[in-house]
Design a protein around this motif. Structure first.
Motif, PDB file in Angstrom:
ATOM      1  N   ALA A 235     -39.482 -51.051  83.660  1.00 32.80           N
ATOM      2  CA  ALA A 235     -40.923 -50.958  83.689  1.00 32.80           C
ATOM      3  C   ALA A 235     -41.350 -51.513  82.216  1.00 32.80           C
ATOM      4  O   ALA A 235     -42.765 -52.508  82.053  1.00 32.80           O
ATOM      5  CB  ALA A 235     -41.670 -49.636  83.940  1.00 32.80           C
ATOM      6  N   GLN A 236     -40.530 -51.475  81.181  1.00 40.00           N
ATOM      7  CA  GLN A 236     -40.951 -51.785  80.107  1.00 40.00           C
ATOM      8  C   GLN A 236     -40.778 -53.386  79.767  1.00 40.00           C
ATOM      9  O   GLN A 236     -41.812 -53.795  79.114  1.00 40.00           O
ATOM     10  CB  GLN A 236     -40.111 -50.918  78.876  1.00 40.00           C
ATOM     11  N   MET A 237     -39.559 -53.776  80.105  1.00 41.86           N
ATOM     12  CA  MET A 237     -39.343 -55.199  80.062  1.00 41.86           C
ATOM     13  C   MET A 237     -40.533 -56.010  80.938  1.00 41.86           C
ATOM     14  O   MET A 237     -40.803 -57.204  80.640  1.00 41.86           O
ATOM     15  CB  MET A 237     -37.923 -55.417  80.429  1.00 41.86           C
ATOM     16  N   ASN A 286     -44.006 -50.126  73.338  1.00 47.36           N
ATOM     17  CA  ASN A 286     -45.148 -50.170  74.346  1.00 47.36           C
ATOM     18  C   ASN A 286     -46.012 -48.690  74.642  1.00 47.36           C
ATOM     19  O   ASN A 286     -47.170 -48.946  74.810  1.00 47.36           O
ATOM     20  CB  ASN A 286     -44.413 -50.554  75.648  1.00 47.36           C
ATOM     21  N   GLN A 287     -45.352 -47.794  74.508  1.00 49.93           N
ATOM     22  CA  GLN A 287     -45.917 -46.544  75.029  1.00 49.93           C
ATOM     23  C   GLN A 287     -46.259 -45.383  73.827  1.00 49.93           C
ATOM     24  O   GLN A 287     -47.210 -44.594  74.090  1.00 49.93           O
ATOM     25  CB  GLN A 287     -45.165 -45.702  76.049  1.00 49.93           C
ATOM     26  N   GLY A 288     -45.611 -45.781  72.924  1.00 51.56           N
ATOM     27  CA  GLY A 288     -46.149 -44.740  71.610  1.00 51.56           C
ATOM     28  C   GLY A 288     -45.111 -43.583  71.647  1.00 51.56           C
ATOM     29  O   GLY A 288     -44.766 -43.159  72.816  1.00 51.56           O
ATOM     30  N   SER A 289     -44.645 -43.139  70.508  1.00 51.99           N
ATOM     31  CA  SER A 289     -43.535 -42.081  70.581  1.00 51.99           C
ATOM     32  C   SER A 289     -43.891 -40.826  71.136  1.00 51.99           C
ATOM     33  O   SER A 289     -42.989 -40.211  71.622  1.00 51.99           O
ATOM     34  CB  SER A 289     -43.079 -41.882  69.105  1.00 51.99           C
ATOM     35  N   LYS A 290     -45.273 -40.392  71.078  1.00 52.66           N
ATOM     36  CA  LYS A 290     -45.730 -39.361  71.650  1.00 52.66           C
ATOM     37  C   LYS A 290     -45.503 -39.289  73.199  1.00 52.66           C
ATOM     38  O   LYS A 290     -45.326 -38.024  73.737  1.00 52.66           O
ATOM     39  CB  LYS A 290     -47.212 -38.614  71.268  1.00 52.66           C
ATOM     40  N   GLN A 291     -45.116 -40.345  73.929  1.00 53.35           N
ATOM     41  CA  GLN A 291     -44.951 -40.320  75.442  1.00 53.35           C
ATOM     42  C   GLN A 291     -43.465 -40.315  75.677  1.00 53.35           C
ATOM     43  O   GLN A 291     -43.274 -40.711  76.858  1.00 53.35           O
ATOM     44  CB  GLN A 291     -45.816 -41.472  75.871  1.00 53.35           C
ATOM     45  N   VAL A 292     -42.862 -40.077  74.776  1.00 53.84           N
ATOM     46  CA  VAL A 292     -41.273 -40.195  74.792  1.00 53.84           C
ATOM     47  C   VAL A 292     -40.645 -38.997  74.614  1.00 53.84           C
ATOM     48  O   VAL A 292     -41.193 -38.274  73.667  1.00 53.84           O
ATOM     49  CB  VAL A 292     -40.747 -41.369  73.949  1.00 53.84           C
ATOM     50  N   LEU A 293     -39.919 -38.459  75.582  1.00 53.42           N
ATOM     51  CA  LEU A 293     -39.161 -37.187  75.305  1.00 53.42           C
ATOM     52  C   LEU A 293     -37.668 -37.375  75.518  1.00 53.42           C
ATOM     53  O   LEU A 293     -37.191 -38.338  76.268  1.00 53.42           O
ATOM     54  CB  LEU A 293     -39.662 -36.223  76.210  1.00 53.42           C
ATOM     55  N   ILE A 294     -36.971 -36.498  74.973  1.00 50.14           N
ATOM     56  CA  ILE A 294     -35.297 -36.518  74.868  1.00 50.14           C
ATOM     57  C   ILE A 294     -34.907 -36.226  76.405  1.00 50.14           C
ATOM     58  O   ILE A 294     -35.266 -35.438  77.123  1.00 50.14           O
ATOM     59  CB  ILE A 294     -34.730 -35.688  73.966  1.00 50.14           C
ATOM     60  N   GLY A 295     -33.935 -37.117  76.854  1.00 51.57           N
ATOM     61  CA  GLY A 295     -33.395 -36.518  78.057  1.00 51.57           C
ATOM     62  C   GLY A 295     -31.980 -37.358  78.215  1.00 51.57           C
ATOM     63  O   GLY A 295     -31.387 -38.567  77.931  1.00 51.57           O
ATOM     64  N   LEU A 296     -31.141 -36.214  78.254  1.00 49.57           N
ATOM     65  CA  LEU A 296     -29.476 -36.335  78.251  1.00 49.57           C
ATOM     66  C   LEU A 296     -28.902 -36.937  79.582  1.00 49.57           C
ATOM     67  O   LEU A 296     -27.922 -37.634  79.587  1.00 49.57           O
ATOM     68  CB  LEU A 296     -28.837 -35.412  77.649  1.00 49.57           C
ATOM     69  N   ASP A 297     -29.514 -36.587  80.602  1.00 54.27           N
ATOM     70  CA  ASP A 297     -28.910 -36.787  81.842  1.00 54.27           C
ATOM     71  C   ASP A 297     -27.562 -36.410  82.019  1.00 54.27           C
ATOM     72  O   ASP A 297     -26.782 -36.977  82.724  1.00 54.27           O
ATOM     73  CB  ASP A 297     -28.882 -38.321  82.345  1.00 54.27           C
ATOM     74  N   ASP A 298     -27.366 -35.235  81.312  1.00 52.40           N
ATOM     75  CA  ASP A 298     -25.882 -34.289  81.480  1.00 52.40           C
ATOM     76  C   ASP A 298     -25.862 -33.660  82.788  1.00 52.40           C
ATOM     77  O   ASP A 298     -26.757 -33.307  83.341  1.00 52.40           O
ATOM     78  CB  ASP A 298     -25.625 -33.488  80.205  1.00 52.40           C
ATOM     79  N   PRO A 299     -24.828 -33.766  83.318  1.00 51.79           N
ATOM     80  CA  PRO A 299     -23.387 -34.047  82.454  1.00 51.79           C
ATOM     81  C   PRO A 299     -22.980 -35.289  83.290  1.00 51.79           C
ATOM     82  O   PRO A 299     -21.598 -35.503  83.176  1.00 51.79           O
ATOM     83  CB  PRO A 299     -22.461 -32.590  82.855  1.00 51.79           C
ATOM     84  N   TYR A 300     -23.753 -36.266  83.637  1.00 49.89           N
ATOM     85  CA  TYR A 300     -23.003 -37.275  84.393  1.00 49.89           C
ATOM     86  C   TYR A 300     -22.459 -38.326  83.203  1.00 49.89           C
ATOM     87  O   TYR A 300     -23.088 -38.399  82.130  1.00 49.89           O
ATOM     88  CB  TYR A 300     -24.278 -38.057  85.376  1.00 49.89           C
ATOM     89  N   PRO A 301     -21.552 -39.435  83.623  1.00 53.73           N
ATOM     90  CA  PRO A 301     -20.870 -40.267  82.903  1.00 53.73           C
ATOM     91  C   PRO A 301     -22.144 -41.375  82.304  1.00 53.73           C
ATOM     92  O   PRO A 301     -21.998 -41.711  81.245  1.00 53.73           O
ATOM     93  CB  PRO A 301     -19.999 -40.803  83.508  1.00 53.73           C
ATOM     94  N   LEU A 302     -23.328 -41.492  82.927  1.00 52.70           N
ATOM     95  CA  LEU A 302     -23.928 -42.294  82.428  1.00 52.70           C
ATOM     96  C   LEU A 302     -25.078 -41.688  81.714  1.00 52.70           C
ATOM     97  O   LEU A 302     -26.161 -42.138  80.902  1.00 52.70           O
ATOM     98  CB  LEU A 302     -24.990 -42.888  83.474  1.00 52.70           C
ATOM     99  N   GLY A 303     -24.835 -40.265  81.495  1.00 54.21           N
ATOM    100  CA  GLY A 303     -25.841 -39.577  80.343  1.00 54.21           C
ATOM    101  C   GLY A 303     -25.237 -39.633  79.183  1.00 54.21           C
ATOM    102  O   GLY A 303     -24.255 -40.295  78.673  1.00 54.21           O
ATOM    103  N   GLU A 304     -25.928 -38.933  78.075  1.00 52.07           N
ATOM    104  CA  GLU A 304     -25.432 -38.956  76.739  1.00 52.07           C
ATOM    105  C   GLU A 304     -24.484 -37.719  76.604  1.00 52.07           C
ATOM    106  O   GLU A 304     -24.943 -36.419  76.359  1.00 52.07           O
ATOM    107  CB  GLU A 304     -26.525 -38.997  75.614  1.00 52.07           C
TER     108      GLU A 304
END
Length: 361
Positions: A235-237, A286-304
């Motif tokens: 959506a950003q691109m 695009n959105q500003g830092s206040k609209q961004v939150l940490i998401g790790l998507d743990d424990p999947y291998p595509l997560g951090e």
């Protein structure tokens, strides 16, 4: 004394232990975990359990190790209920919601858990929202980017038929998570090379964002705050193309809201799970830092996850963003704490304060 900075993970998942899953789920092929905790399974489908932190006790140990104070636990994507018979779907979703409610109830300082409904059955979805909010005390509604309706047609979640769901989310001041899955069921391509997770999931998020913004739901339902999984990466691109399309073919968008109006809106959030600082930089520009939150998507291998092969660990992308001057230390702290709380509670200051108190106990 100054309150310590919190680390709240806005995108996490949790599997039930095998013995917690009702027998009917396995008998019907809906979802189960093998007794050795090596695989999660559905009829004609299996996926390896790649980390012990898929399960509660091990998750708590993992959070302690990486100094994560609290986690937002989403529903399992395998339990959106698409294609199930009505009664089976209702029982499966009820199990998921009751499981998440119990995790939250028993661990209020560690987990905020989401609940899921099936938009194909709007009246039942409304009843389940009322139950989860008023009886179970949950405040995060998990919705798929796309779902199968009662006649087998695939629809975007931000279809106008679902406005009663958004009206109720607005009434209850809910946070809403939009997460992709099931792309291989309606995108007619062979499921090879993990293409649906690596490419089409991101396209599904972009499609849902397209219709959220075109329908102006961010203004129509001002107490509903939506977060898109995986940074809404495509959506950003894709933003410039959507703007040019809207301006160049206004005949196709009669009565719709201009894409520009939604950019950086206070009620539209994105998580950080975009995997590279170039994408994170674009998201924040695009959105500003206040609209961004940490998401790790743990424990999947595509997560951090901690991984030498992937050269990764939880929170790495924010550390890299600091090094490359994409964000500053204050913005990093806000992405880890303030922005997650703002998504969950909006202007409910008491709700934020109560959760922080539980975390700090």
């Amino acid at each position: 004394m100054e309150k310590r900075k919190l680390r709240i993970n806005g995108h996490s998942h949790l599997l039930p232990y095998p013995e917690q899953i009702p027998q009917f789920m396995k008998d019907k092929g809906i979802f189960w975990v093998d007794k050795d905790r090596k695989f999660m399974l559905q009829k004609d489908w299996s996926r390896p359990v790649t980390d012990s932190s898929f399960f509660l006790d091990e998750k708590l140990e993992w959070m302690e190790h990486f100094k994560i104070d609290h986690a937002v636990v989403l529903n399992l994507s395998q339990l959106y209920g698409n294609g199930l018979r009505l009664e089976e779907m209702k029982q499966a979703l009820r199990f998921q919601n009751d499981f998440n409610a119990r995790v939250q109830h028993d661990n209020p300082g560690k987990f905020t858990c989401g609940f899921v409904v099936h938009p194909g059955f709007v009246r039942g979805a409304l009843w389940e929202i009322e139950r989860c909010v008023e009886v179970l005390g949950m405040r995060l509604l998990c919705l798929p980017t796309h779902y199968m309706d009662t006649i087998g047609t695939w629809r975007c979640i931000f279809d106008e038929e679902n406005e009663p769901i958004f009206e109720l989310a607005d009434k209850y001041n809910l946070a809403v998570e939009i997460h992709p899955y099931d792309g291989e069921k309606f995108i007619k391509l062979q499921n090879t090379s993990w293409r649906f997770h690596l490419i089409w999931m991101l396209a599904q998020c972009a499609d849902a964002y397209h219709f959220l913004t075109l329908n102006g739901y961010y203004d129509k339902y001002p107490n509903m705050r939506v977060c898109f999984a995986h940074g809404g990466q495509l959506a950003q691109m894709n933003l410039g193309r959507r703007i040019q399309g809207f301006d160049g073919r206004p005949d196709l968008f009669e009565g719709k809201s201009h894409p520009r109006k939604a950019v950086g809106h206070k009620n539209i959030f994105f998580d950080t799970l975009v995997h590279d600082t170039g994408s994170l930089d674009l998201l924040i520009k695009n959105q500003g830092s206040k609209q961004v939150l940490i998401g790790l998507d743990d424990p999947y291998p595509l997560g951090e996850m901690e991984s030498e092969i992937q050269s990764s660990y939880p929170g790495k992308i924010l550390d890299l963003a600091i090094e490359r001057n994409i964000i500053n230390e204050q913005e990093k702290d806000e992405i880890w704490e303030n922005n997650v709380l703002q998504w969950l509670f909006g202007d409910d200051k008491k709700g934020k304060k109560d959760l922080v108190s539980k975390i700090l106990q």
